[in-house]
Write a protein that holds these residues in place. Structure first.
Motif, PDB file in Angstrom:
ATOM      1  N   THR A 186       0.931  -1.343   0.023  1.00 52.44           N
ATOM      2  CA  THR A 186       0.069   0.120  -0.004  1.00 52.44           C
ATOM      3  C   THR A 186       0.934   1.040   0.015  1.00 52.44           C
ATOM      4  OG1 THR A 186      -1.625  -1.245   1.205  1.00 52.44           O
ATOM      5  CG2 THR A 186      -2.063   1.113   1.139  1.00 52.44           C
ATOM      6  N   GLU A 188       0.105   4.194  -0.953  1.00 52.74           N
ATOM      7  CA  GLU A 188      -0.574   5.491  -0.391  1.00 52.74           C
ATOM      8  C   GLU A 188      -1.172   5.014   1.208  1.00 52.74           C
ATOM      9  OE1 GLU A 188      -1.176   8.169  -1.875  1.00 52.74           O
ATOM     10  OE2 GLU A 188       0.400   7.597  -3.483  1.00 52.74           O
ATOM     11  N   GLU A 438      -6.720   8.491  -4.742  1.00 55.00           N
ATOM     12  CA  GLU A 438      -6.632   6.941  -4.497  1.00 55.00           C
ATOM     13  C   GLU A 438      -7.814   6.428  -3.730  1.00 55.00           C
ATOM     14  OE1 GLU A 438      -6.567   4.096  -1.628  1.00 55.00           O
ATOM     15  OE2 GLU A 438      -5.641   6.264  -0.833  1.00 55.00           O
ATOM     16  N   SER A 442     -10.594   3.409  -4.476  1.00 55.34           N
ATOM     17  CA  SER A 442     -10.827   2.118  -3.711  1.00 55.34           C
ATOM     18  C   SER A 442     -12.319   2.024  -3.202  1.00 55.34           C
ATOM     19  CB  SER A 442      -9.552   2.283  -2.782  1.00 55.34           C
ATOM     20  OG  SER A 442      -9.897   3.402  -1.652  1.00 55.34           O
ATOM     21  N   TYR A 465      -4.955  -0.863 -10.066  1.00 56.03           N
ATOM     22  CA  TYR A 465      -5.033  -0.068  -8.502  1.00 56.03           C
ATOM     23  C   TYR A 465      -3.813  -0.921  -7.935  1.00 56.03           C
ATOM     24  CZ  TYR A 465      -6.276   1.353  -4.133  1.00 56.03           C
ATOM     25  OH  TYR A 465      -6.332   1.719  -2.720  1.00 56.03           O
ATOM     26  N   GLN A 466      -4.126  -2.112  -7.984  1.00 59.73           N
ATOM     27  CA  GLN A 466      -2.979  -3.001  -7.117  1.00 59.73           C
ATOM     28  C   GLN A 466      -1.359  -2.581  -7.488  1.00 59.73           C
ATOM     29  OE1 GLN A 466      -3.791  -4.456  -4.318  1.00 59.73           O
ATOM     30  NE2 GLN A 466      -5.945  -3.869  -4.569  1.00 59.73           N
ATOM     31  N   GLN A 469      -0.555   0.858  -5.961  1.00 59.71           N
ATOM     32  CA  GLN A 469      -0.375   0.556  -4.625  1.00 59.71           C
ATOM     33  C   GLN A 469       0.902  -0.074  -4.404  1.00 59.71           C
ATOM     34  OE1 GLN A 469      -1.670   2.362  -2.584  1.00 59.71           O
ATOM     35  NE2 GLN A 469      -3.679   2.127  -1.882  1.00 59.71           N
ATOM     36  N   SER A 470       1.695  -1.142  -5.417  1.00 59.59           N
ATOM     37  CA  SER A 470       2.666  -1.834  -5.299  1.00 59.59           C
ATOM     38  C   SER A 470       3.959  -0.904  -5.821  1.00 59.59           C
ATOM     39  CB  SER A 470       2.484  -3.031  -6.028  1.00 59.59           C
ATOM     40  OG  SER A 470       1.441  -3.744  -5.206  1.00 59.59           O
ATOM     41  N   ARG A 477       4.028   5.817  -9.774  1.00 59.22           N
ATOM     42  CA  ARG A 477       2.684   5.607  -9.514  1.00 59.22           C
ATOM     43  C   ARG A 477       1.729   6.587 -10.256  1.00 59.22           C
ATOM     44  NH1 ARG A 477       4.466   5.563  -4.701  1.00 59.22           N
ATOM     45  NH2 ARG A 477       3.590   7.418  -3.851  1.00 59.22           N
TER      46      ARG A 477
END
Length: 533
Positions: A186, A188, A438, A442, A465-466, A469-470, A477
């Motif tokens: 994560t 963020e 973000e 989500s 989205y993943q 976040q990675s 990003r």
């Protein structure tokens, strides 16, 4: 909502009924939150007319009028849902972080945070701060607060925001250091620390309404639910003692009551004014009008999983039917600016390089024809639950008629509208207050999002989205978030036609209220930075 032996006169106290939900920005307690407006004093600091040169001075009591919630009001910061609740919570308590003007997370009780290489373990270091009882704010208090918020038996506001955190595995490394263990990478994560309602309370604290203890800039004096709350300056506040001696929240549910109290000198700050009031008093010298730009996304939400909006050509046609300036002028009385079918204009990661979409009825008709949707008829759900909703629906109905689309307006209940439109209907009026882009994604745009009003469900979008976040590198990003927004711009379900101003009024002698930053950001309700000239 406070009282200092102040009782509003008949014109001010009549009809204290309208609830000002923080979540009203998105509609309901689950659709996101329209947050309060930046509270940094009414007139510009250093107004030459004041003769004070803009230099802050200590002393005095500021009375702030908010819409209230009656006898059900509480000072429990984890239950804060009304604007008044949140303003009081912000005065009494702190979070580890809060949102800056661009809705990026800024440190508050957290002095620093640092992730491991995999973005699944975050070390958070607390600054030196004390609660109102003199006890230090510790890692144990933080973990206690987050575990309380995520209690499965309670409906606390920040529970969903804390979902990524494995609180069973998270631990205090020492008195001022916490290791948060996350369920997945994560990047963020600081947004979680800044989440609405994620306030830090002392371990074991139970009495929130008669003797609440926080670490905020003001200390508790008294509280009468639905009537008033009085707070006094915390001389030991870690971010510097407030200028005000006392802060009083006064309940005035009707906008007219708040305005009359402000004009009559019974309060010095009035929250949530309408554009008509602002136009009537702006620049007239009696009170100051403060506008918080881009505070509320205004839109129509199209259900992408059902006809006719399961066809992206129909959704694009509706994007092109909208005359955004006419909607802003008519539904918001000009108090805002046009949108571009994306959430978060001006916020961190916003894709501002996309061309501004304009009305094109010819292309809209052509798209509808190709989709086999000529002479289309749709029912648009709306409600007087939020300012401008019914007006926007009527304006859009007339715009759609010029493209050969018949829009029937169906008005829903104020009490159940936000719950009803999550699953029913095909297109509805929708709005949302400020939050990180973000968080908007989500909470509203992933397959498993519980407030997915557009029913946007795409595994490849979830994967992006993943991926974001990675991704540890911020520029990389940002590129992923832009890619996601380009997809939504082309074929998403939110027709974002505008962004509304949030409007405050203050007495001429109030200083330190900042204009510009959207509601829900750190500078909203910053009564610790306000002073009386």
């Amino acid at each position: 909502m406070t009282s200092h032996d102040v009782s509003l006169d008949a014109s001010c106290s009549a009809g204290l009924r309208r609830r000002g939900f923080l979540a009203a920005a998105s509609g309901a307690a689950g659709l996101g939150a329209l947050a309060l407006a930046g509270c940094s004093g009414a007139g510009p600091a250093g107004d030459p007319a004041s003769g004070d040169g803009g230099k802050p001075k200590r002393g005095g009591r500021l009375r702030a009028a908010f819409a209230g919630g009656g006898a059900s009001e509480t000072l429990d910061p984890h239950l804060a849902n009304l604007f008044a609740d949140v303003a009081r919570a912000k005065a009494l308590f702190d979070k580890l972080a809060d949102y800056g003007p661009d809705l990026s997370a800024r440190p508050r009780l957290a002095a620093a945070w640092e992730p491991d290489a995999g973005l699944v373990r975050w070390k958070v270091t607390l600054r030196e701060a004390v609660f109102h009882n003199g006890e230090p704010v510790t890692a144990r208090d933080v973990l206690h607060s987050y575990r309380r918020i995520t209690d499965p038996e309670r409906a606390f506001r920040a529970k969903a925001s804390l979902e990524p955190v494995d609180l069973g595995a998270s631990k205090a490394l020492d008195a001022r250091t916490i290791e948060f263990v996350l369920k997945r990478p994560t990047a963020e994560f600081p947004n979680v620390l800044a989440a609405f309602g994620a306030y830090i309370v002392p371990e074991g604290e139970q009495d929130f309404d008669t003797a609440p203890v926080g670490s905020g800039p003001f200390r508790f004096v008294s509280f009468a639910p639905g009537k008033s709350a009085v707070l006094r300056r915390n001389e030991d506040y870690w971010d510097g003692a407030p200028y005000l001696d006392e802060l009083e929240f006064v309940v005035a549910n009707e906008e007219s009551a708040r305005v009359n109290a402000l004009l009559g000198g019974q309060v010095e700050y009035a929250h949530e004014l309408n554009p008509t009031t602002a136009r009537a008093h702006e620049g007239r010298g009696q009170i100051e009008i403060v506008r918080l730009r881009d505070s509320s996304m205004q839109s129509f939400a199209m259900k992408t999983d059902r006809k006719p909006f399961d066809d992206k050509r129909v959704r694009e046609a509706f994007f092109l039917i909208a005359d955004r300036q006419e909607l802003v002028d008519g539904a918001l009385s000009g108090a805002g600016r046009i949108g571009n079918d994306l959430f978060g204009r001006g916020y961190e990661y916003y894709a501002d390089g996309l061309p501004q979409r304009e009305q094109d009825l010819g292309r809209a008709k052509a798209l509808l024809k190709r989709a086999g949707a000529e002479n289309l008829k749709v029912v648009l759900d709306t409600s007087p639950v939020a300012a401008g909703f019914t007006e926007a629906a009527a304006i859009f109905r007339d715009q759609a008629a010029r493209a050969g689309v018949t829009v029937e307006i169906r008005s829903g209940s104020k009490d159940s509208y936000w719950k009803d439109i999550l699953d029913s209907g095909t297109i509805c009026s929708y709005r949302s207050g400020a939050m990180p882009i973000e968080a908007h994604i989500s909470q509203r745009l992933l397959t498993g999002s519980t407030t997915n009003a557009t029913k946007w469900r795409h595994e490849d979008f979830d994967a992006l989205y993943q991926q974001a976040q990675s991704t540890r590198d911020k520029e990389e990003r940002a590129a992923v978030f832009e890619r996601m927004q380009r997809r939504l711009y082309a074929e998403g379900g939110f027709l974002v036609w505008g962004f509304a101003d949030w409007i405050l009024g203050t007495a001429r002698g109030v200083r330190g209220v900042e204009a510009g930053a959207p509601a829900n950001s750190l500078d909203w309700a910053r009564f610790d930075k306000v002073w009386l000239a």
